[in-house]
Design an enzyme around this catalytic site. Structure first.
Site, PDB file in Angstrom:
ATOM      1  N   GLU B  61     -19.597 -23.689 -28.278  1.00  0.00           N
ATOM      2  CA  GLU B  61     -19.057 -23.452 -29.624  1.00  0.00           C
ATOM      3  C   GLU B  61     -20.104 -22.883 -30.576  1.00  0.00           C
ATOM      4  OE1 GLU B  61     -18.530 -26.136 -27.816  1.00  0.00           O
ATOM      5  OE2 GLU B  61     -16.435 -26.762 -27.939  1.00  0.00           O
ATOM      6  N   HIS B 130     -10.068 -36.351 -32.158  1.00  0.00           N
ATOM      7  CA  HIS B 130      -9.067 -35.279 -32.063  1.00  0.00           C
ATOM      8  C   HIS B 130      -8.138 -35.283 -33.272  1.00  0.00           C
ATOM      9  CE1 HIS B 130     -10.272 -33.648 -28.376  1.00  0.00           C
ATOM     10  NE2 HIS B 130      -9.127 -33.552 -27.739  1.00  0.00           N
TER      11      HIS B 130
END
Lengths: 315, 347
Positions: B61, B130
């Site tokens: 990322e 999440h």
């Protein structure tokens, strides 16, 4: 002008610019941390000689040499160090954020390793746009410890992107020697593990470096994927600032002596007629004096610059 | 024009049309070219526009954010997609140190037109990593823009604007919004940032619902109507820049303010909006409340998760106490969001 003269002039120009920066520094006219390239100029000069004007380089905060070697504007650089509005970032970036888009110098960053993926992304854009531009990413042996280096190598290799990875190994990350940070001095092996062809080169021998870089750049431009060049070099001055620091204890003058003996400026100068050297030196001095005079006489940015250019809005 | 699309379909249409319209638009991210295509929001793009313009990324990322920025410096308009906003924490160095600053720090020599799409998850065991709404981290940083539209219409218009914008834009989506349906014109349109949307007018209390909380606030509005309270529901749409005028005008009218976020309240968007509104009202304050995540990481077990989020009932209750005071306790009926009930994951 023969090639040795060209190289000598370029290394000398960078050396003398930085010596002038160091000389002016105690006056506090340059209110910017400077990370001098003195001793390391050969790497930038040798690599950039192998690049086209349209190719692009991504420098580090120790970027004066690369900026100048790639053709960055000298007046704009010195004015930037002085914080003047005529500087290459209008006084907003200083020594660590030099940029000259027209010359193919993308902006330098103070955060080690951050410009490596930028180079890869810029190269990706070239792939999509179908240009034959090569992007050279410069970084030090400290940046190789960053995750971004490995992530970038992996992606560039995966897509065979036109990137030349140039590691200037000066053996120190600030004051930490390479082997205090890495279990093995094997940077080329690391690059090779991504399937990237790697070579260790002598950063002091500019003509040889140029020849090897030329072959690497040609291969990158031909679409054979990225290359990795580890250029061995040595920083003569302190990590940041204008002085020597051999008294500080983390390295000795004895360790530096062989590098002084192989100073790229000295090696090139030995190959030139003293008359030629004197002529080049005079020309370089004139140009540098002009650049510092330009910086001295330029205005500081007006107050309204404080909030200008945070965003680019459509006209 | 009454064609209805889901929020997810609106995002796909915006991306597809912009890619057809502008060859510099590219999409990257983990899974953008797979058979699921980020809940359908990127489905088919690789097939239509080729693997160079829509490509999967390694699990890198940090560097891939740098690659997106570098591609933008090289003339592209990349859209970097993250299936969860939690992963954007791995991108912070590039986003804050390069993307947000490049325009300014390099003296207007360059610009960084990137879009970072990220999805806030919820329910069915998404848990602590999440489900985070981290938009306020980005609202703190000059040089970035942050948008979090709640309707399919705004989703399409804001994504088109985000792609065309010359600055880095954080495009925040809530997973529960992907299922929302609404009218979306077929033609390409861009909605300029900095405009809040009054989703439903009212007179007694202003409820500002951020992202998915705009949907929940509309449900709360119905509950409040049952007891004769008229709530005005506003979706700020754009968090940076923030349309303080529209919210402040509403507060000046209703005299009460409730802000509901799909994030924690401490140093968050709710704190910023309250402050900005009161500053705009000349330092005058009005009764206000803030609601957001419980001050804990998100638990996975359902009974605790139910307590973690603001709900139509808790929103309505908070608005009720602002209007009628705490001396008239009221327990609204429980309204469970169908998309939350029906969601069976895994993501």
């Amino acid at each position: 002008m023969n090639q040795t003269e060209v190289f000598y002039r370029q290394v000398l120009r960078i050396r003398r610019v930085e010596e002038e920066v160091a000389r002016v520094y105690p006056t506090d006219k340059i209110k910017s941390p400077v990370h001098l390239s003195i001793g390391q100029e050969g790497v930038s000069v040798g690599i950039c000689a192998a690049l086209r004007k349209t190719d692009v380089v991504c420098p580090t905060y120790r970027g004066h040499a690369l900026y100048l070697a790639k053709g960055g504007d000298l007046n704009a650089m010195i004015a930037e160090l002085y914080g003047k509005v005529t500087g290459c970032t209008r006084g907003k970036g200083g020594s660590m954020h030099l940029i000259d888009v027209a010359a193919g110098v993308l902006g330098a960053s103070a955060i080690v390793g951050t410009t490596i993926p930028l180079a890869v992304g810029y190269a990706y854009a070239q792939r999509v746009k179908k240009t034959d531009t090569v992007v050279a990413s410069f970084f030090g042996d400290g940046a190789v410890d960053e995750g971004a280096f490995h992530e970038s190598m992996n992606f560039a290799a995966l897509h065979k992107l036109p990137v030349l990875f140039v590691c200037e190994n000066n053996f120190y990350s600030i004051h930490s020697p390479q082997l205090a940070r890495q279990p093995h001095a094997n940077l080329c092996d690391r690059a090779s593990s991504y399937g990237v062809k790697s070579e260790q080169l002598d950063g002091c021998d500019v003509p040889e470096l140029y020849a090897r870089a030329q072959a690497a750049v040609e291969s990158v431009r031909a679409g054979d994927g990225p290359r990795f060049l580890e250029c061995m070099t040595y920083r003569f001055r302190e990590h940041v600032g204008p002085n020597e620091d051999f008294h500080a204890g983390y390295r000795s003058r004895e360790e530096a002596e062989p590098w002084f003996a192989r100073d790229p400026l000295r090696l090139l100068g030995q190959r030139l007629d003293p008359i030629v050297r004197t002529r080049i030196e005079a020309e370089v001095e004139l140009e540098i004096a002009d650049a510092f005079a330009f910086a001295e006489s330029s205005p500081f940015p007006p107050s309204e610059e404080l909030l200008a250019d945070v965003y680019l809005e459509a006209q | 024009m009454t064609r209805k699309l889901s929020y997810a379909e609106a995002l796909l249409e915006a991306t597809h049309q912009e890619m057809a319209h502008d060859p510099s638009v590219v999409v990257l991210g983990m899974g953008v070219d797979d058979f699921r295509g980020i809940y359908g929001t990127t489905k088919g793009l690789a097939e239509t526009f080729g693997p160079e313009r829509c490509f999967d990324t390694p699990l890198s990322e940090d560097a891939m954010t740098g690659v997106a920025i570098g591609a933008a410096l090289g003339g592209m308009r990349p859209i970097h997609v993250h299936i969860r906003m939690d992963f954007v924490l791995l991108c912070m160095n590039q986003l804050l140190n390069i993307a947000a600053k490049a325009r300014y720090m390099y003296g207007a020599s360059v610009s960084v037109p990137i879009v970072v799409r990220s999805v806030i998850g919820r329910s069915w065991g998404q848990g602590a990593q999440h489900s985070q709404g981290l938009h306020s981290l980005f609202m703190h940083v000059p040089g970035l823009k942050v948008v979090a539209p709640s309707t399919p219409y705004d989703a399409k218009g804001c994504l088109v604007q985000a792609i065309r914008d010359n600055n880095p834009v954080m495009f925040v989506e809530h997973r529960m919004l992907h299922f929302q349906r609404g009218t979306v014109p077929e033609h390409l349109y861009a909605l300029p940032f900095g405009h809040a949307r009054v989703l439903s007018p009212g007179t007694d209390v202003t409820i500002v619902g951020i992202s998915y909380m705009a949907v929940e606030s509309l449900r709360a509005q119905s509950l409040l109507a049952e007891v004769g309270i008229s709530a005005e529901v506003i979706d700020p749409v754009s968090l940076l820049p923030l349309d303080v005028d529209t919210i402040a005008a509403s507060v000046a009218k209703t005299g009460r303010l409730l802000i509901v976020d799909t994030a924690w309240t401490s140093c968050g968007a709710t704190a910023e909006i309250v402050t900005a509104v009161f500053e705009r009202l000349g330092g005058r304050s009005v009764p206000f409340r803030r609601l957001g995540y419980a001050a804990a990481p998100c638990p996975t077990t359902k009974n605790l998760e139910n307590l973690y989020y603001p709900t139509p009932a808790t929103i309505a209750q908070a608005a009720h106490s602002l209007v009628r005071g705490d001396k008239q306790p009221w327990q609204p009926r429980s309204v469970e969001a169908p998309e939350v009930v029906e969601f069976k994951g895994p993501f």
